[in-house]
Design a protein around this motif. Structure first.
Motif: not given
Length: 206
Positions: A98-110
């Protein structure tokens, strides 16, 4: 436009109901103005709870309300990002799926943080500078950036792991991101109200 104070508590503000004045107490003029303004948003109770912390700042115009709402949205995004960074780091160390989808979500928040920051600066310029013929261009910029931040938050929600995977962490993550999306939606609605005072028709929905 009067300068709005930014209490340090806003950084971790969850918009709890204790910020709202007791029902039997007569609200201050600023509190009453905030409540009237928030009735035009999709989440009026959350709007009132979040903006009541500004009731002592002599808020008396649509621009001041919009500025406060955008500031709350930015701090919500920063608060959400801080939690998400920790979650992503833990998942990366565990080499979790689940790291990658959370990382992608973090990019959206950034991205959303950048857009909200630009929106706040742009709206502040409208109160401090003689923008002249560029007024509507500045209005369009703010609307575009806040709309994009809202889209980023909803995209982030869609990218989080589905089903029962990382259920406890996922629930907390989704709750924080959803809260950010709701405050951003309210901020967009309040900005549209400010723009409408100058005859600018909204082109995006909150």
């Amino acid at each position: 436009m009067a300068k709005l104070s930014l209490p340090l508590l806003l950084f971790s503000l969850i918009c709890v109901s204790t910020l709202v004045a007791p029902a039997l107490a007569r609200p201050s003029p600023s509190q009453a103005y905030i409540e009237r303004s928030c009735h035009g948003t999709l989440y009026p109770k959350l709007c009132i709870q979040c903006l009541s912390g500004y009731a002592n700042d002599s808020i008396e115009s649509p621009q001041q309300v919009a500025q406060a709402a955008l500031t709350v949205s930015l701090y919500k995004a920063l608060y959400t990002r801080a939690y998400m960074v920790k979650v992503a780091k833990d998942l990366e160390e565990m080499k979790a799926q689940d790291y990658q989808p959370v990382k992608d979500c973090l990019d959206q928040i950034d991205n959303g943080i950048d857009q909200l920051t630009q929106s706040i600066r742009e709206l502040r310029r409208l109160g401090q500078e003689n923008v002249g013929d560029n007024f509507y261009w500045h209005i369009s910029n703010v609307e575009s950036w806040v709309s994009a931040a809202l889209t980023d938050a909803t995209t982030c929600l869609d990218e989080l792991p589905p089903g029962n995977r990382m259920s406890k962490t996922k629930a907390v993550l989704k709750g924080k991101v959803l809260n950010m999306a709701m405050t951003t939606s309210n901020a967009l609605a309040l900005f549209h109200r400010f723009a409408a005072t100058y005859g600018v028709r909204a082109t995006t929905k909150p």
